[in-house]
Design a protein around this motif. Sequence first.
Motif, PDB file in Angstrom:
ATOM      1  N   ALA A   1       0.851  -1.189   0.000  1.00 36.15           N
ATOM      2  CA  ALA A   1       0.000   0.000   0.000  1.00 36.15           C
ATOM      3  C   ALA A   1       0.887   1.239   0.000  1.00 36.15           C
ATOM      4  O   ALA A   1       2.018   1.213   0.498  1.00 36.15           O
ATOM      5  CB  ALA A   1      -0.914   0.005   1.218  1.00 36.15           C
ATOM      6  N   PHE A   2       0.346   2.314  -0.550  1.00 29.09           N
ATOM      7  CA  PHE A   2       1.036   3.596  -0.596  1.00 29.09           C
ATOM      8  C   PHE A   2       0.049   4.688  -0.209  1.00 29.09           C
ATOM      9  O   PHE A   2      -1.128   4.641  -0.592  1.00 29.09           O
ATOM     10  CB  PHE A   2       1.560   3.883  -2.009  1.00 29.09           C
ATOM     11  CG  PHE A   2       1.956   5.320  -2.199  1.00 29.09           C
ATOM     12  CD1 PHE A   2       3.179   5.774  -1.758  1.00 29.09           C
ATOM     13  CD2 PHE A   2       1.077   6.222  -2.791  1.00 29.09           C
ATOM     14  CE1 PHE A   2       3.536   7.113  -1.906  1.00 29.09           C
ATOM     15  CE2 PHE A   2       1.422   7.556  -2.956  1.00 29.09           C
ATOM     16  CZ  PHE A   2       2.663   7.997  -2.511  1.00 29.09           C
ATOM     17  N   GLY A   3       0.538   5.659   0.527  1.00 29.21           N
ATOM     18  CA  GLY A   3      -0.261   6.827   0.847  1.00 29.21           C
ATOM     19  C   GLY A   3       0.627   8.042   1.035  1.00 29.21           C
ATOM     20  O   GLY A   3       1.763   7.926   1.494  1.00 29.21           O
ATOM     21  N   ALA A   4       0.105   9.197   0.667  1.00 31.72           N
ATOM     22  CA  ALA A   4       0.804  10.462   0.880  1.00 31.72           C
ATOM     23  C   ALA A   4      -0.068  11.326   1.782  1.00 31.72           C
ATOM     24  O   ALA A   4      -1.261  11.487   1.541  1.00 31.72           O
ATOM     25  CB  ALA A   4       1.066  11.173  -0.444  1.00 31.72           C
ATOM     26  N   PHE A   5       0.533  11.841   2.830  1.00 30.67           N
ATOM     27  CA  PHE A   5      -0.153  12.702   3.780  1.00 30.67           C
ATOM     28  C   PHE A   5       0.216  14.148   3.478  1.00 30.67           C
ATOM     29  O   PHE A   5       1.365  14.441   3.150  1.00 30.67           O
ATOM     30  CB  PHE A   5       0.263  12.354   5.212  1.00 30.67           C
ATOM     31  CG  PHE A   5      -0.157  10.984   5.654  1.00 30.67           C
ATOM     32  CD1 PHE A   5      -1.263  10.826   6.484  1.00 30.67           C
ATOM     33  CD2 PHE A   5       0.542   9.855   5.249  1.00 30.67           C
ATOM     34  CE1 PHE A   5      -1.651   9.568   6.905  1.00 30.67           C
ATOM     35  CE2 PHE A   5       0.156   8.596   5.663  1.00 30.67           C
ATOM     36  CZ  PHE A   5      -0.943   8.442   6.492  1.00 30.67           C
ATOM     37  N   ALA A   6      -0.743  15.062   3.635  1.00 33.87           N
ATOM     38  CA  ALA A   6      -0.509  16.478   3.369  1.00 33.87           C
ATOM     39  C   ALA A   6       0.630  17.009   4.244  1.00 33.87           C
ATOM     40  O   ALA A   6       0.890  16.495   5.333  1.00 33.87           O
ATOM     41  CB  ALA A   6      -1.784  17.272   3.622  1.00 33.87           C
ATOM     42  N   SER A   7       1.286  18.033   3.758  1.00 33.31           N
ATOM     43  CA  SER A   7       2.409  18.636   4.465  1.00 33.31           C
ATOM     44  C   SER A   7       1.984  19.174   5.830  1.00 33.31           C
ATOM     45  O   SER A   7       0.989  19.878   5.957  1.00 33.31           O
ATOM     46  CB  SER A   7       2.977  19.773   3.622  1.00 33.31           C
ATOM     47  OG  SER A   7       4.024  20.414   4.321  1.00 33.31           O
ATOM     48  N   ASN A   8       2.742  18.786   6.844  1.00 33.22           N
ATOM     49  CA  ASN A   8       2.557  19.258   8.211  1.00 33.22           C
ATOM     50  C   ASN A   8       3.743  18.700   8.984  1.00 33.22           C
ATOM     51  O   ASN A   8       3.985  17.497   8.940  1.00 33.22           O
ATOM     52  CB  ASN A   8       1.236  18.744   8.788  1.00 33.22           C
ATOM     53  CG  ASN A   8       1.043  19.110  10.240  1.00 33.22           C
ATOM     54  OD1 ASN A   8       1.870  18.780  11.087  1.00 33.22           O
ATOM     55  ND2 ASN A   8      -0.049  19.774  10.540  1.00 33.22           N
TER      56      ASN A   8
END
Length: 150
Positions: A69-76
């Motif tokens: 699985a792959f996921g990108a989380f918003a910048s923070n």
Amino acid sequence: MGIQTGNYLTPVRLNTRSVRARRTSTLSLTSGSITPVSFDAEDWDNAAMFSATSSNISLPVSGLWGFMAFGAFASNGTGLRRLLVDVNSSGAYPTINSRPAVSGDNTHITVSGSHVATAGDALNLFSHQTSGGALNLLAGAYFTAWLIES
């Protein structure tokens, strides 16, 4: 050059049952909550393992399955980001990958592993973040599984 026998891959061991489900929109995540990731599109599914708007992949036959699985989380820049894989909604999360948040850029995570399945087992993907506020898992997250050997 042919495929070798013995302890190597053979045509009998190669299987094509596989699926990749994908999110086409962001998913808002509450800080500190483990959230199921639902998917609304599939790139392929040649064994009827996924249905739209589901958060699981159903494994149709017993055997050794691989998954990623792959996921990108918003910048923070605060806290951790995690992807967790669960089998049959057990809540045990035998496969987890965790990364510290990236400041000024999205935090990208992949998680992979294998599962010795009984026909009908379901793989579920969950996300988790500890930014202290709501944060998005970005569109384009995906979950794929393939049969290695039955």
